[in-house]
Enzyme design. Structure first.
Site, PDB file in Angstrom:
ATOM      1  N   HIS A   1       0.854  -1.196   0.000  1.00 12.18           N
ATOM      2  CA  HIS A   1       0.000   0.000   0.000  1.00 12.18           C
ATOM      3  C   HIS A   1       0.894   1.251   0.000  1.00 12.18           C
ATOM      4  O   HIS A   1       1.770   1.408   0.847  1.00 12.18           O
ATOM      5  CB  HIS A   1      -0.946   0.009   1.205  1.00 12.18           C
ATOM      6  CG  HIS A   1      -1.975   1.093   1.091  1.00 12.18           C
ATOM      7  ND1 HIS A   1      -3.155   0.912   0.404  1.00 12.18           N
ATOM      8  CD2 HIS A   1      -1.965   2.380   1.496  1.00 12.18           C
ATOM      9  CE1 HIS A   1      -3.836   2.046   0.419  1.00 12.18           C
ATOM     10  NE2 HIS A   1      -3.133   2.955   1.066  1.00 12.18           N
ATOM     11  N   ALA A   2       0.656   2.131  -0.972  1.00 11.63           N
ATOM     12  CA  ALA A   2       1.554   3.269  -1.190  1.00 11.63           C
ATOM     13  C   ALA A   2       1.613   4.198   0.024  1.00 11.63           C
ATOM     14  O   ALA A   2       0.603   4.441   0.677  1.00 11.63           O
ATOM     15  CB  ALA A   2       1.090   4.056  -2.405  1.00 11.63           C
TER      16      ALA A   2
ATOM     17  N   HIS B   1       0.179  11.738  -5.946  1.00 14.88           N
ATOM     18  CA  HIS B   1      -0.399  11.804  -4.591  1.00 14.88           C
ATOM     19  C   HIS B   1       0.712  11.696  -3.535  1.00 14.88           C
ATOM     20  O   HIS B   1       0.795  12.507  -2.613  1.00 14.88           O
ATOM     21  CB  HIS B   1      -1.433  10.687  -4.415  1.00 14.88           C
ATOM     22  CG  HIS B   1      -1.982  10.592  -3.025  1.00 14.88           C
ATOM     23  ND1 HIS B   1      -3.144  11.228  -2.645  1.00 14.88           N
ATOM     24  CD2 HIS B   1      -1.521   9.964  -1.910  1.00 14.88           C
ATOM     25  CE1 HIS B   1      -3.367  10.991  -1.358  1.00 14.88           C
ATOM     26  NE2 HIS B   1      -2.403  10.227  -0.891  1.00 14.88           N
ATOM     27  N   GLU B   2       1.545  10.689  -3.689  1.00 16.57           N
ATOM     28  CA  GLU B   2       2.607  10.469  -2.695  1.00 16.57           C
ATOM     29  C   GLU B   2       3.618  11.606  -2.699  1.00 16.57           C
ATOM     30  O   GLU B   2       4.097  12.029  -1.650  1.00 16.57           O
ATOM     31  CB  GLU B   2       3.311   9.121  -2.944  1.00 16.57           C
ATOM     32  CG  GLU B   2       2.410   7.899  -2.795  1.00 16.57           C
ATOM     33  CD  GLU B   2       1.648   7.852  -1.476  1.00 16.57           C
ATOM     34  OE1 GLU B   2       2.144   8.413  -0.469  1.00 16.57           O
ATOM     35  OE2 GLU B   2       0.543   7.290  -1.455  1.00 16.57           O
TER      36      GLU B   2
ATOM     37  N   HIS C   1       2.693  14.440  -0.518  1.00 17.88           N
ATOM     38  CA  HIS C   1       3.113  14.292   0.883  1.00 17.88           C
ATOM     39  C   HIS C   1       4.576  14.704   1.030  1.00 17.88           C
ATOM     40  O   HIS C   1       4.945  15.435   1.937  1.00 17.88           O
ATOM     41  CB  HIS C   1       2.989  12.832   1.330  1.00 17.88           C
ATOM     42  CG  HIS C   1       1.572  12.344   1.468  1.00 17.88           C
ATOM     43  ND1 HIS C   1       0.644  12.962   2.257  1.00 17.88           N
ATOM     44  CD2 HIS C   1       0.947  11.253   0.937  1.00 17.88           C
ATOM     45  CE1 HIS C   1      -0.506  12.280   2.208  1.00 17.88           C
ATOM     46  NE2 HIS C   1      -0.355  11.237   1.406  1.00 17.88           N
TER      47      HIS C   1
ATOM     48  N   GLU D   1      -3.443  14.948   2.459  1.00 13.77           N
ATOM     49  CA  GLU D   1      -3.892  14.031   1.410  1.00 13.77           C
ATOM     50  C   GLU D   1      -4.297  14.754   0.124  1.00 13.77           C
ATOM     51  O   GLU D   1      -4.473  14.124  -0.914  1.00 13.77           O
ATOM     52  CB  GLU D   1      -5.067  13.181   1.912  1.00 13.77           C
ATOM     53  CG  GLU D   1      -4.748  12.296   3.110  1.00 13.77           C
ATOM     54  CD  GLU D   1      -3.613  11.305   2.856  1.00 13.77           C
ATOM     55  OE1 GLU D   1      -3.353  10.975   1.683  1.00 13.77           O
ATOM     56  OE2 GLU D   1      -2.968  10.879   3.827  1.00 13.77           O
TER      57      GLU D   1
ATOM     58  N   HIS E   1      -6.605   0.503   5.568  1.00 16.51           N
ATOM     59  CA  HIS E   1      -6.591   1.472   6.663  1.00 16.51           C
ATOM     60  C   HIS E   1      -7.228   0.955   7.950  1.00 16.51           C
ATOM     61  O   HIS E   1      -7.001   1.527   9.013  1.00 16.51           O
ATOM     62  CB  HIS E   1      -7.253   2.774   6.207  1.00 16.51           C
ATOM     63  CG  HIS E   1      -6.587   3.348   4.979  1.00 16.51           C
ATOM     64  ND1 HIS E   1      -6.695   2.755   3.730  1.00 16.51           N
ATOM     65  CD2 HIS E   1      -5.781   4.418   4.810  1.00 16.51           C
ATOM     66  CE1 HIS E   1      -5.996   3.457   2.844  1.00 16.51           C
ATOM     67  NE2 HIS E   1      -5.427   4.466   3.473  1.00 16.51           N
TER      68      HIS E   1
ATOM     69  N   TYR F   1      -9.327  11.403   3.757  1.00 19.72           N
ATOM     70  CA  TYR F   1      -9.434  11.237   2.299  1.00 19.72           C
ATOM     71  C   TYR F   1     -10.724  11.843   1.764  1.00 19.72           C
ATOM     72  O   TYR F   1     -10.783  12.333   0.645  1.00 19.72           O
ATOM     73  CB  TYR F   1      -9.338   9.762   1.907  1.00 19.72           C
ATOM     74  CG  TYR F   1      -8.048   9.121   2.343  1.00 19.72           C
ATOM     75  CD1 TYR F   1      -6.844   9.451   1.731  1.00 19.72           C
ATOM     76  CD2 TYR F   1      -8.017   8.212   3.391  1.00 19.72           C
ATOM     77  CE1 TYR F   1      -5.648   8.880   2.136  1.00 19.72           C
ATOM     78  CE2 TYR F   1      -6.826   7.628   3.810  1.00 19.72           C
ATOM     79  CZ  TYR F   1      -5.648   7.962   3.175  1.00 19.72           C
ATOM     80  OH  TYR F   1      -4.466   7.389   3.583  1.00 19.72           O
TER      81      TYR F   1
HETATM   82  O1  X8Z Z   1      -4.202   5.363   1.045  1.00 18.11           O
HETATM   83  C1  X8Z Z   1      -4.130   6.162   0.140  1.00 18.11           C
HETATM   84  C2  X8Z Z   1      -2.778   6.638  -0.354  1.00 18.11           C
HETATM   85  C3  X8Z Z   1      -1.760   6.637   0.706  1.00 18.11           C
HETATM   86  S1  X8Z Z   1      -1.939   7.951   1.805  1.00 18.11           S
HETATM   87  C4  X8Z Z   1      -2.294   5.712  -1.440  1.00 18.11           C
HETATM   88  N1  X8Z Z   1      -5.255   6.606  -0.475  1.00 18.11           N
HETATM   89  C5  X8Z Z   1      -6.586   6.145  -0.077  1.00 18.11           C
HETATM   90  C6  X8Z Z   1      -6.798   4.674  -0.404  1.00 18.11           C
HETATM   91  O2  X8Z Z   1      -6.014   4.108  -1.154  1.00 18.11           O
HETATM   92  O3  X8Z Z   1      -7.784   4.104   0.064  1.00 18.11           O
HETATM   93  C7  X8Z Z   1      -5.319   7.569  -1.558  1.00 18.11           C
HETATM   94  C8  X8Z Z   1      -6.750   7.618  -1.965  1.00 18.11           C
HETATM   95  C9  X8Z Z   1      -7.541   7.001  -0.851  1.00 18.11           C
HETATM   96 ZN    ZN Z   2      -1.826   9.850   1.051  1.00 12.14          ZN
END
Ligand code: X8Z
Ligand code: ZN
Length: 607
Positions: free
Chosen positions: A345-346, A375-376, A379, A403, A505, A515
């Site tokens: 997960h990024a 997106h990354e 940050h 975010e 998450h 988000y």
């Molecule tokens: O978790 C993330 C990022 C890392 S902060 C990749 N996002 C949420 C997800 O993947 O559920 C970005 C969009 C929503």
């Molecule tokens: Zn993020």
């Protein structure tokens, strides 16, 4: 007698324990706090980085141990800080004490055994997610295992030109991944109990309330604020849902997609039905327009992970930001290393809180990861602009801001920008081309909104105890239906499953409302940057690529970190002090008008 009392009181005042704290004491306290936290944070995030890029029992235990130290420190520091309640403090000290109270998403109880248990459960849960694999015995009797990436690939092939995944293949991939989270359930139950206990020691009623306290307003007001924003955007989501459901019903048949119910969760091109861009070919408004398929061009032009990240960096530098440090390129994880488990997960990091920037991804060459890279980097550029501040200020103005930065820039990835990179051949010509582009954007941005809103509704309800473990899954699906109009794939899901755990998450304990806020804020930021750039015309035609004025406005906000309440930061960039969904509605105005036409005569909504 009277005099004697005065003497006793004077003596008591001299003993250190009873001496009332002063504003000066508070100042020294936060100064020491900054030094202590910096040390603890660096140790913890170093251990976290190692664990996330190499999951083993040892790295997990090691990370848990450092996390435990930090948790213990925070618990004590928070109690000590109570001495300064009611004192008139300077703004900076006051702000730091506030940030101290809300700084941990996982507060631990002071009981040492419980704290050890909580730290180990937290590490275990994230590890389980990272290692998650769906295995079955193949025809030859051998075990075949697939990880999230492989299963997500199947989900993403729903509208593949060469070999689309069938209904049954989609269902199988979806169900397989949702098997992997079953074993998290007892651990999660325990995490709720223990972290709630910690939150109560930190002065909140439960952990959800502590999370809601992190927005410079009373927690009850924050909940109302999220409802206000959701009410603003829900009509647009409903229009999109109605149109998409009708298309899917036509393709899969009324027995699979009911005309009046939720859309089956495995038919939206994404494991969690959170972003729907992969179904674009199934819902494309006008055929025969110029292709918007970036993946084909990215592959044809031999983009590799490094080149994709360079492209992202160039966007930021074009606006006047500094290049990423050399160490970024040496220390980041761009691809999944062979032969070991990692958290794919990024995420983005400043491991030592001193411009030690990195990203950790398992990059695929496609449009989804092109967006995720930006997106990354958003940050990372926040980190880059505030790393000289005290560590408690090294955060977003609120977590939604963090975010929203990279995403706000992706709104400037317009067809013109893509054409300049030769990632599309031709510009969309007319109204039809525009509607196609907006549909694609909406599948990404609008489809996400109810998902972003519901995840923490579930956790808030779990943390208050309103929802008991016996109803975890039932409540999860009730909310997915209520907000998203999405129904479980393949029929009802009992309590032997733990479907929330299939979303990163939840096991990783990352609050999610950020988000939802970010989806709204990013359009507000975009509108403000476009104004700074002197853009004229509709919002969706604006790109701030290469614009230094927009860049310097953004930089000014980033550099504030969390040193001021978020309305101050918002004002610095946008001139507004309220989060506001009018920018996202404005952006999608052409599509919404079009959807209303298309949906005429349809029965929208769901039961
Ligand atoms: O978790 C993330 C990022 C890392 S902060 C990749 N996002 C949420 C997800 O993947 O559920 C970005 C969009 C929503
Ligand atoms: Zn993020």
């Amino acid at each position: 007698m009277h005099n004697l009392l005065i003497v006793v009181a004077a003596l008591l005042a001299q003993t250190p324990a009873a001496k009332p704290a002063t504003a000066e004491d508070a100042k020294s306290f936060v100064k020491k706090l900054d030094g202590d936290l910096r040390k603890l944070y660096v140790r913890q995030s170093t251990a976290e980085w190692i664990k996330s890029t190499y999951i083993t029992d040892d790295t997990e235990r090691n990370a848990a141990a450092f996390n435990e130290d930090l948790m213990a420190y925070l618990n004590t520091a928070n109690k000590e800080a109570a001495r300064f309640k009611g004192l008139k403090l300077d703004a900076e000290t006051e702000r730091m004490l506030y940030l101290l109270r809300i700084s941990s998403a996982l507060p631990a109880p002071s009981n040492a055994e419980k704290r050890t248990e909580l730290a180990s459960i937290a590490a275990r849960l994230e590890g389980l997610y990272g290692k998650g694999k769906a295995c079955k015995t193949g025809k030859d009797g051998k075990q075949v295992c697939r990880d999230l990436q492989e299963l997500s690939d199947v989900m993403g092939k729903i509208a593949d030109k060469k070999k689309p995944a069938s209904y049954d293949e989609l269902l199988e991939a979806w169900s397989s991944w949702h098997e992997t989270s079953k074993e998290m359930r007892p651990l999660y139950e325990r995490l709720v109990t223990l972290s709630n206990e910690g939150a109560r020691e930190f002065g909140s009623e439960d952990l959800g309330q502590l999370w809601r306290s992190a927005y410079d307003m009373p927690p009850a007001d924050f909940e109302k604020e999220t409802d206000r924003l959701w009410t603003q955007v829900k009509p647009l989501y409903d229009d999109l849902h109605c149109y998409v459901r009708a298309k899917l019903a036509k393709k899969y048949g009324a027995d699979k997609v009911s005309a009046t119910g939720g859309i089956p969760a495995h038919l939206l091109g994404n494991m969690w039905a959170q972003e729907w861009a992969n179904i674009y070919p199934l819902v494309e408004p006008y055929q025969g327009q110029s292709s918007l398929d970036l993946k084909k061009q990215l592959v044809a032009q031999k983009y590799d992970p490094q080149k994709l990240v360079k492209l992202g960096e160039r966007f930021f530098t074009s606006m006047g930001m500094d290049p990423l440090p050399a160490t970024f390129w040496e220390r980041s994880q761009f691809v999944k290393p062979p032969g070991r488990d990692v958290v794919c997960h990024a995420s983005a990091w400043d491991v030592t809180f001193s411009n030690d920037l990195r990203i950790k991804m398992c990059i695929k060459i496609d449009e989804e990861d092109l967006i995720t890279v930006h997106h990354e980097l958003g940050h990372n550029y926040y980190f880059q602009n505030y790393y000289t501040k005290p560590v408690l200020f090294q955060q977003g103005a609120n977590d939604g801001f963090h975010e929203a930065i990279g995403d706000a820039l992706t709104l400037s990835i317009t067809p013109e920008y893509l054409k300049s990179l030769k990632l599309i051949d031709a510009l969309p010509k007319d109204e039809k081309g525009l509607i196609n582009v907006q549909m694609k954007d909406a599948l990404e941005k609008i489809a996400f909104l109810p998902f972003g809103r519901m995840i923490d509704q579930w956790r808030w309800d779990v943390f208050t105890g309103k929802v008991k473990p016996a109803d975890y899954n039932k409540h999860w699906w009730a909310l997915r239906l209520k907000y998203q109009g999405v129904a479980p794939a393949g029929g009802a899901r009992g309590e032997d499953f733990f479907d929330p755990g299939a979303k990163y998450h939840i096991p990783a304990n990352v609050p999610y409302m950020r988000y939802f806020l970010a989806r709204i804020l990013q359009f507000q930021f975009h509108r403000a940057m476009c104004q700074a750039a002197g853009h004229k015309g509709p919002l969706h035609t604006c790109s701030v690529y290469g614009n230094k004025e927009a860049g310097s406005k953004l930089k000014a906000m980033l550099a504030m970190g969390a040193s001021k309440p978020w309305p101050d930061a918002l004002e610095a960039l946008t001139g507004q002090r309220q989060m506001d969904a009018t920018a996202i509605l404005d952006y999608f105005q052409p599509l919404q008008a079009w959807l209303k036409e298309q949906n005429k005569g349809q029965q929208c909504g769901w039961q």
